[in-house]
Design a protein around this motif. Structure first.
Motif, PDB file in Angstrom:
ATOM      1  N   GLU A  98      12.368 -28.042 -26.249  1.00 25.74           N
ATOM      2  CA  GLU A  98      12.374 -26.577 -26.284  1.00 25.74           C
ATOM      3  C   GLU A  98      11.088 -26.049 -26.938  1.00 25.74           C
ATOM      4  O   GLU A  98      10.470 -25.100 -26.451  1.00 25.74           O
ATOM      5  CB  GLU A  98      13.605 -26.130 -27.098  1.00 25.74           C
ATOM      6  N   THR A  99      10.694 -26.673 -28.048  1.00 23.74           N
ATOM      7  CA  THR A  99       9.495 -26.198 -28.757  1.00 23.74           C
ATOM      8  C   THR A  99       8.236 -26.454 -27.933  1.00 23.74           C
ATOM      9  O   THR A  99       7.358 -25.588 -27.836  1.00 23.74           O
ATOM     10  CB  THR A  99       9.369 -26.878 -30.138  1.00 23.74           C
ATOM     11  N   VAL A 100       8.156 -27.633 -27.322  1.00 21.85           N
ATOM     12  CA  VAL A 100       6.964 -27.945 -26.521  1.00 21.85           C
ATOM     13  C   VAL A 100       6.921 -27.046 -25.277  1.00 21.85           C
ATOM     14  O   VAL A 100       5.866 -26.530 -24.905  1.00 21.85           O
ATOM     15  CB  VAL A 100       6.920 -29.439 -26.143  1.00 21.85           C
ATOM     16  N   ALA A 101       8.094 -26.817 -24.670  1.00 21.60           N
ATOM     17  CA  ALA A 101       8.144 -25.959 -23.480  1.00 21.60           C
ATOM     18  C   ALA A 101       7.699 -24.536 -23.817  1.00 21.60           C
ATOM     19  O   ALA A 101       7.019 -23.875 -23.026  1.00 21.60           O
ATOM     20  CB  ALA A 101       9.550 -25.948 -22.890  1.00 21.60           C
ATOM     21  N   ARG A 102       8.068 -24.091 -25.023  1.00 22.85           N
ATOM     22  CA  ARG A 102       7.711 -22.736 -25.465  1.00 22.85           C
ATOM     23  C   ARG A 102       6.188 -22.532 -25.455  1.00 22.85           C
ATOM     24  O   ARG A 102       5.692 -21.441 -25.173  1.00 22.85           O
ATOM     25  CB  ARG A 102       8.268 -22.535 -26.887  1.00 22.85           C
ATOM     26  N   PHE A 103       5.451 -23.604 -25.767  1.00 22.23           N
ATOM     27  CA  PHE A 103       3.992 -23.507 -25.843  1.00 22.23           C
ATOM     28  C   PHE A 103       3.288 -24.351 -24.777  1.00 22.23           C
ATOM     29  O   PHE A 103       2.119 -24.707 -24.928  1.00 22.23           O
ATOM     30  CB  PHE A 103       3.509 -23.888 -27.249  1.00 22.23           C
ATOM     31  N   ALA A 104       4.019 -24.653 -23.713  1.00 24.60           N
ATOM     32  CA  ALA A 104       3.492 -25.552 -22.684  1.00 24.60           C
ATOM     33  C   ALA A 104       2.148 -25.066 -22.131  1.00 24.60           C
ATOM     34  O   ALA A 104       1.252 -25.872 -21.867  1.00 24.60           O
ATOM     35  CB  ALA A 104       4.515 -25.707 -21.557  1.00 24.60           C
TER      36      ALA A 104
END
Ligand SMILES: *Cc1c(COP(=O)(O)O)cnc(C)c1O
Length: 333
Positions: A98-104
């Motif tokens: 979720e965190t990585v996707a948020r800043f993908a």
């Protein structure tokens, strides 16, 4: 000059709190502060562990985490060995993704990446619990965009061989826990000041182990030599990955003890290479050992060809330039 590794952070992170009976639903919060009671267990008794892994951008714009499952398993193990509340591996995986996707869209392109720092620590306000585990804890996933580790070219590292002390207590070695780094800080700071060493290679009782934050590998011709896993040192995911790739290339893998005496003998040979392995750099070349006031050049003192071949093979998988035959990547976007 680019910002130092790990000093720039993405503005939000996923966080969850364990209140003694359950984990709160994961939330995205500002990453610039958290609120803790000054009596929080971690601040007094170092009940903390963390992970370090990376997400990579491929040419087609997709974003992939490298060996996330292995890092999650290690975090769960660290938490258990520290008697922290049990983490749900599924929750951890969801929060990382979720965190990585948020800043993908902001993951730097290779050789840059997004460094991911999941962290779990005891929060119970109980300074009387010096010898009792924290019943409450916090878990968050902090991320930091990082650039090229070797921006200035490969710098040959100078390692002080320390056979008188140890990095941390032997039963703590395989836990990625804050206290271990505090424990190694004195010896490393002295080595930097006294002999201009970059790192200390801890060799308790003459047994070559690892440095403050990286595993150690020796390459001699077609053979790769590194200490066999035991509870005294950190089981690097990079170390594991490199051994698998070395085996794929037909190299001989020797996971065994190596003494300081053998290390210095082998290092004197022209074809010998030494390197530090870890997520930040993959492999960083070692040019000099310092032992009992004398300096020993490793091989010819230049970056080794085998080391470069292994580093390229690992980077190629991470960067989507070679097939991910071992299933090491998790696509996030
Ligand atoms: C994190 C770490 C390593 C390297 O582990 P990787 O999973 O390869 O990043 C090695 N030694 C210590 C002490 C570490 O903290």
């Amino acid at each position: 000059m680019a910002a130092a590794f790990g000093t720039v952070f993405m503005p939000e992170m996923a966080i969850s709190w364990f209140d003694g009976s359950r984990w709160s639903p994961s939330e995205m919060v500002q990453s610039n502060s958290i609120s803790l009671h000054p009596g929080a267990h971690v601040l007094h008794y170092s009940s903390t562990c963390f992970e370090g892994l990376k997400a990579f951008r491929h040419d087609d714009g997709s974003v992939h985490l490298f060996r996330m499952d292995k890092n999650i398993a290690r975090l769960a193990q660290s938490s258990r060995l520290l008697y922290l509340p049990e983490l749900s591996e599924e929750m951890v995986s969801d929060m990382i993704k979720e965190t990585v996707a948020r800043f993908a869209d902001e993951v730097p392109s290779p050789p840059g990446s997004l460094y991911v720092r999941p962290t779990h620590f005891g929060t119970e306000a109980a300074i009387g619990k010096a010898a009792v585990a924290s019943s409450e804890s916090c878990f968050f996933v902090l991320t930091s965009p990082v650039g090229d580790y070797f921006a200035g070219g490969d710098k040959m590292l100078r390692l002080l061989l320390e056979d008188n002390g140890m990095r941390c207590a032997p039963h703590m070695g395989m836990i990625k826990s804050g206290g271990n780094y505090a424990s190694a800080l004195g010896p490393i700071s002295r080595a930097r000041d006294d002999v201009q060493a970059d790192q200390v290679l801890f060799c308790p009782n003459g047994d070559v182990q690892e440095t403050g934050a990286a595993n150690f590998i020796l390459i001699d011709g077609n053979e790769i030599i590194t200490k066999a896993l035991d509870e005294s040192f950190l089981h690097g995911v990079t170390r594991d990955s490199l051994l698998i790739l070395a085996k794929d290339m037909g190299m001989t893998i020797s996971e065994r003890d190596i003494s300081v005496t053998e290390l210095l003998e082998r290092a004197a040979k022209p074809g010998c290479e030494a390197a530090l392995s870890g997520t930040a750099a993959v492999l960083a070349p070692v040019g000099t050992f310092i032992y009992q006031g004398k300096e020993y050049t490793v091989g010819d003192g230049q970056v080794g060809q085998t080391m470069l071949k292994l580093r390229t093979a690992l980077n190629d998988i991470q960067w989507g330039k070679a097939e991910d035959t071992h299933g090491w990547l998790t696509r996030v976007k």
